[in-house]
Design an enzyme around this catalytic site. Sequence first.
Site, mmCIF file in Angstrom:
data_model
loop_
_atom_site.group_PDB
_atom_site.id
_atom_site.type_symbol
_atom_site.label_atom_id
_atom_site.label_comp_id
_atom_site.label_asym_id
_atom_site.label_seq_id
_atom_site.Cartn_x
_atom_site.Cartn_y
_atom_site.Cartn_z
ATOM 1 N N CYS A 1 16.090 69.033 36.785
ATOM 2 C CA CYS A 1 14.801 68.994 37.466
ATOM 3 C C CYS A 1 14.561 67.516 37.755
ATOM 4 C CB CYS A 1 13.705 69.650 36.630
ATOM 5 S SG CYS A 1 13.526 69.007 34.955
ATOM 6 N N TYR A 2 13.327 67.065 37.810
ATOM 7 C CA TYR A 2 13.109 65.639 38.073
ATOM 8 C C TYR A 2 13.347 64.787 36.836
ATOM 9 C CZ TYR A 2 11.392 66.511 42.738
ATOM 10 O OH TYR A 2 11.305 66.887 44.046
#
Length: 160
Positions: free
Chosen positions: A96-97
Amino acid sequence: MYEASQIDEHVFVGGYYGDNEAMLRFIENHAIASVISLIDSDVAPIRHALGLPVGDHIHVYCEAAPTCAALPNAMPALYDYMVRRIGEGKRVLVHCYAGASRSAALAVYYLMRSRQMPYQDALNAVQSKRRVAINDHFVRFLATRCSYRFVNDELKPQIV
């Protein structure tokens, strides 16, 4: 430099920091054949930079917001995808980030189902490899996946 944590022999969890070349070097250096992106933006630049064949890069548009049900809804299918790829001898990177909530939640779910372990045990296993901070709405989802049953007079977790 790209960093991801190896959760088990075949699964890595990381973030996305915008350096596609570093990510490419990482997956090449670790023989990763599949990438699952759990981010709320266009992944075309990632897909282009990594050059993975169709089907080897999966994107679930997923926000960190509590109203986003995309990841919980996709987890069973993503688990099946991971198991299939691992069964083919492939390694999988989930990102994800920040690599702390969405990707960690999927890694916890993967461990819960593949090892039939309760949420807290799976979370502890992931936390032993990576600093994570799974958002409360993902925690609630994961915690409800575990029920218990008796097998040979022993109480065993059953993950769905």
